[in-house]
Design a protein around this motif. Structure first.
Motif, short mmCIF file in Angstrom:
data_model
loop_
_atom_site.label_atom_id
_atom_site.label_comp_id
_atom_site.label_asym_id
_atom_site.label_seq_id
_atom_site.Cartn_x
_atom_site.Cartn_y
_atom_site.Cartn_z
N ARG A 81 41.31 15.67 -19.86
CA ARG A 81 42.00 16.80 -19.20
C ARG A 81 43.32 16.41 -18.56
NH1 ARG A 81 37.77 21.16 -16.79
NH2 ARG A 81 36.58 21.38 -18.72
N PRO A 82 43.36 15.32 -17.78
CA PRO A 82 44.65 14.94 -17.19
C PRO A 82 45.73 14.65 -18.24
CG PRO A 82 42.88 13.76 -16.11
CD PRO A 82 42.28 14.46 -17.28
N LEU A 84 45.90 15.89 -21.38
CA LEU A 84 46.31 17.14 -22.02
C LEU A 84 47.23 17.94 -21.11
CD1 LEU A 84 43.01 18.23 -23.82
CD2 LEU A 84 45.05 17.20 -24.84
N ARG A 85 46.92 17.97 -19.81
CA ARG A 85 47.78 18.67 -18.86
C ARG A 85 49.17 18.05 -18.80
NH1 ARG A 85 43.54 18.31 -14.63
NH2 ARG A 85 42.10 19.93 -15.20
N ALA A 86 49.25 16.73 -19.01
CA ALA A 86 50.54 16.02 -18.97
C ALA A 86 51.28 16.10 -20.30
CB ALA A 86 50.31 14.57 -18.57
N GLY A 87 50.66 16.69 -21.33
CA GLY A 87 51.31 16.79 -22.64
C GLY A 87 51.04 15.60 -23.53
#
Length: 105
Positions: A81-82, A84-87
């Motif tokens: 998740r972290p 994916l949130r950061a791209g």
């Protein structure tokens, strides 16, 4: 014949891209724990990749096969998740060093 509206073309492209990425994640999804390939999608994601991985207790293994990518050993639950949130896309790491050295009996 008139060409489709630009927004329709973009929507179709977005759907196709989502299908391809979704399929790739299903086929090469990261393991629950072990080697993972982190692939940044932007310059900001590339700059955040290593600090974020280290912050999430991943061990840096080495550079990945794609520009800016990195292979790490870690836990999917802490990284996915972290990242994916950061791209940063997260995949199962490609196998490396699976062949036996030449001349070894």
């Amino acid at each position: 014949m008139a060409s489709p509206a630009p927004s329709l073309s973009r929507a179709a492209l977005a759907v196709q891209l989502a299908v391809v990425l979704g399929s790739a994640l299903l086929l090469a999804g990261p393991p629950a724990q072990g080697a993972m390939l982190l692939v940044p999608t932007t310059g900001d994601a590339a700059r955040a990749l290593v600090p974020l991985a280290v912050d999430r207790d991943a061990r840096l293994v080495g550079s990945g096969p794609l520009p800016g990518s990195m292979v790490v050993a870690g836990t999917r639950a802490r990284l996915l998740r972290p990242m994916l949130r950061a791209g940063v896309l997260v995949f199962a790491a490609p196998p490396a060093g699976c062949r036996e050295p030449q001349g070894v009996a």
